[in-house]
Design a protein around this motif. Structure first.
Motif, PDB file in Angstrom:
ATOM      1  N   GLU A 164       3.755  -0.268  -2.340  1.00 48.97           N
ATOM      2  CA  GLU A 164       2.668   0.170  -1.910  1.00 48.97           C
ATOM      3  C   GLU A 164       2.422   1.663  -2.282  1.00 48.97           C
ATOM      4  OE1 GLU A 164       2.848  -1.580   2.082  1.00 48.97           O
ATOM      5  OE2 GLU A 164       0.927  -2.713   1.283  1.00 48.97           O
ATOM      6  N   SER A 165       3.138   2.452  -2.995  1.00 45.57           N
ATOM      7  CA  SER A 165       3.091   3.438  -3.581  1.00 45.57           C
ATOM      8  C   SER A 165       2.143   3.464  -4.821  1.00 45.57           C
ATOM      9  CB  SER A 165       3.995   4.580  -3.452  1.00 45.57           C
ATOM     10  OG  SER A 165       4.474   4.459  -1.944  1.00 45.57           O
ATOM     11  N   TYR A 166       1.373   2.606  -5.332  1.00 44.26           N
ATOM     12  CA  TYR A 166       1.078   2.351  -6.608  1.00 44.26           C
ATOM     13  C   TYR A 166       0.079   3.229  -7.157  1.00 44.26           C
ATOM     14  CZ  TYR A 166       3.539  -1.941  -4.940  1.00 44.26           C
ATOM     15  OH  TYR A 166       4.346  -2.844  -4.338  1.00 44.26           O
ATOM     16  N   PRO A 167       0.067   3.380  -8.513  1.00 43.57           N
ATOM     17  CA  PRO A 167      -1.192   4.145  -8.945  1.00 43.57           C
ATOM     18  C   PRO A 167      -2.513   3.263  -8.372  1.00 43.57           C
ATOM     19  CG  PRO A 167       0.277   3.720 -10.820  1.00 43.57           C
ATOM     20  CD  PRO A 167       0.692   2.945  -9.566  1.00 43.57           C
ATOM     21  N   PRO A 168      -3.491   4.120  -8.211  1.00 43.34           N
ATOM     22  CA  PRO A 168      -4.665   3.352  -7.392  1.00 43.34           C
ATOM     23  C   PRO A 168      -5.550   2.559  -8.684  1.00 43.34           C
ATOM     24  CG  PRO A 168      -5.317   5.600  -7.937  1.00 43.34           C
ATOM     25  CD  PRO A 168      -3.787   5.690  -8.118  1.00 43.34           C
ATOM     26  N   ALA A 169      -6.189   1.696  -7.937  1.00 47.30           N
ATOM     27  CA  ALA A 169      -7.147   0.740  -8.834  1.00 47.30           C
ATOM     28  C   ALA A 169      -8.526   1.077  -8.593  1.00 47.30           C
ATOM     29  CB  ALA A 169      -6.810  -0.625  -8.445  1.00 47.30           C
TER      30      ALA A 169
END
Length: 461
Positions: free
Chosen positions: A437-442
């Motif tokens: 859940e610390s992913y690059p944003p979409a």
């Protein structure tokens, strides 16, 4: 290395996609191959060799990018799978999730346990789409098998690594798995005579489930020794890939159209909710990469109904989509839609003008989803936006039908390959690139209820 990429493989109902993304979450290249399901004497299925050939073709479509991949995540349709032993996968046909073989197995389960008890044990309705129904049918109809059951994502991970694995949200689609306890129900398996088989332990998405082997590298063209994970069931993984979060209702528009909301299983008594009669098929499953859960409403199969309708009308999909844009139509009823999903087109639909039949079907699905969303919000206490994701976003007519019924702010995911992107993001967890859940944003496009689609893009933090 800064030029390394993550690979997400999406084993979908219609196509298999291999999506290479960079550290910013941007797709750098994608390979696609048709999913080799075929209609045969008993129903729709494919062979394991055909599946592996299609995966190989999709990865080959990346060309030189394949050599830069640092980790692999595999997402897939649920329910469909096979048995694997020391010699490899069995020759059991891989039965399509929407194939209705196994209805008699479901009746046996209901007679033995009752619907409410099966819901309590497995967090889902007893249905023929489950893995136990398909496997039970196969073993009672002339097929033999031994070894460990896993889904098509697990079979692909075996081909890449030699390891036999399964993931929590895919295990939940088996029909004999308790998603809250995280274990298979031995009494259900025993009642169906499936307890002599092994069931691959379910692990959290993003866990390194094997390293790409030398044979796997030779077969796939991917680097040897990189981590491989199962990202999970395609709908939950699509939520990750599109940037969906636990404050929203996520509407996944595709062959199936589940509505997704967060679910808090805070105690054993609350873990398996009593389904209101009007809610239809509700499923508890894992939120990929986390200890949390999501609730899916899984009654609608728009892609199947539209495919049957297209064939019955003898029209080209792109033509009928265009001609139906400005057509006003009353929505079809839910019973009509469910009949169409089974290939039974009502006479009054066939007698209408093609563009009117098409528009009425899309209006019907928008109406049914809007009613279900209202019930789900009340059940789960969700008050945030509605996020539309999936391949169905390509249908302007369908999106506008939804907007006419929207009661909450609506956003549309900019990402069209949400499942393969989500699988790649979870590969990044396995590789240590980022925490879950610390992913690059979409990116998303905000839409206004009651209006057409507005151009624009908003970043989801």
């Amino acid at each position: 290395m800064r030029d390394e990429l993550l690979l997400g493989i999406d084993l979908g109902t219609s196509s298999i996609k291999a999506n290479a993304i960079d550290r910013h979450g941007r797709s750098i290249g994608i390979g696609v191959a048709p999913t080799p399901f075929v209609a045969g004497q008993h129903g729709v299925d494919m062979t394991i060799s055909a599946l592996f050939g299609a995966v190989q073709d999709a990865v080959a479509g990346l060309g030189a990018l394949a050599s830069r991949v640092a980790a692999v995540g595999v997402a897939s349709m649920g329910e469909t799978g096979t048995l694997i032993d020391a010699e490899g996968p069995s020759e059991l046909p891989l039965v399509a999730w929407h194939d209705d073989r196994g209805s008699e197995i479901v009746r046996e389960l209901v007679d033995a346990f009752g619907v409410s008890e099966i819901q309590r044990r497995t967090g889902r309705q007893p249905r023929s789409v489950t893995s136990v129904a398909k496997l039970g049918w196969l073993l009672r109809n002339g097929y033999s098998g031994r070894g460990t059951w896993t889904g098509v994502a697990g079979a692909t991970v075996w081909k890449l690594t030699g390891a036999i694995a399964q993931e929590q949200s895919l295990a939940a689609s088996s029909g004999a798995f308790d998603p809250i306890a995280g274990s298979y129900d031995e009494e259900i398996l025993s009642a169906l005579g499936l307890d002599s088989l092994a069931w691959a332990p379910a692990r959290r998405a993003g866990t390194m489930m094997g390293l790409l082997s030398r044979p796997g590298s030779a077969w796939s063209g991917l680097p040897e020794g990189i981590p491989v994970t199962i990202a999970g069931h395609d709908h939950p993984v699509g939520v990750i890939g599109s940037g969906g979060d636990s404050t929203e209702v996520i509407d996944s528009m595709g062959t199936g159209e589940p509505l997704v909301v967060p679910w808090e299983a805070s105690s054993p008594a609350a873990a398996h909710p009593a389904w209101p009669g009007q809610m239809g098929d509700l499923t508890i499953t894992s939120w990929p990469g986390t200890e949390r859960f999501m609730l899916l409403w899984e009654t609608l199969r728009p892609g199947l109904a539209m495919r049957h309708l297209q064939r019955a009308l003898g029209v080209d999909r792109s033509d009928i989509e265009f001609s139906s844009i400005r057509v006003e139509a009353e929505p079809l009823s839910l019973p009509q839609l469910l009949a169409m999903q089974d290939g039974e087109i009502p006479a009054d639909v066939l007698s209408a003008q093609p563009e009117e039949a098409w528009a009425a079907t899309l209006e019907g699905y928008a109406h049914a989803a809007a009613q279900a969303e209202e019930n789900l919000r009340a059940l789960a206490g969700v008050t945030g936006t509605t996020l539309l994701i999936g391949g169905g976003l390509r249908s302007r007519r369908w999106v506008e039908a939804k907007l006419r019924r929207a009661q909450y702010p609506v956003e549309m995911a900019e990402e069209r390959e949400a499942v393969s992107r989500g699988a790649a993001l979870l590969a990044g967890v396995a590789a240590g690139w980022w925490a879950p859940e610390s992913y690059p944003p979409a990116d998303t496009i905000p839409l206004s209820p009651g209006s057409a689609v507005r151009k624009g893009m908003g970043s989801r933090a």
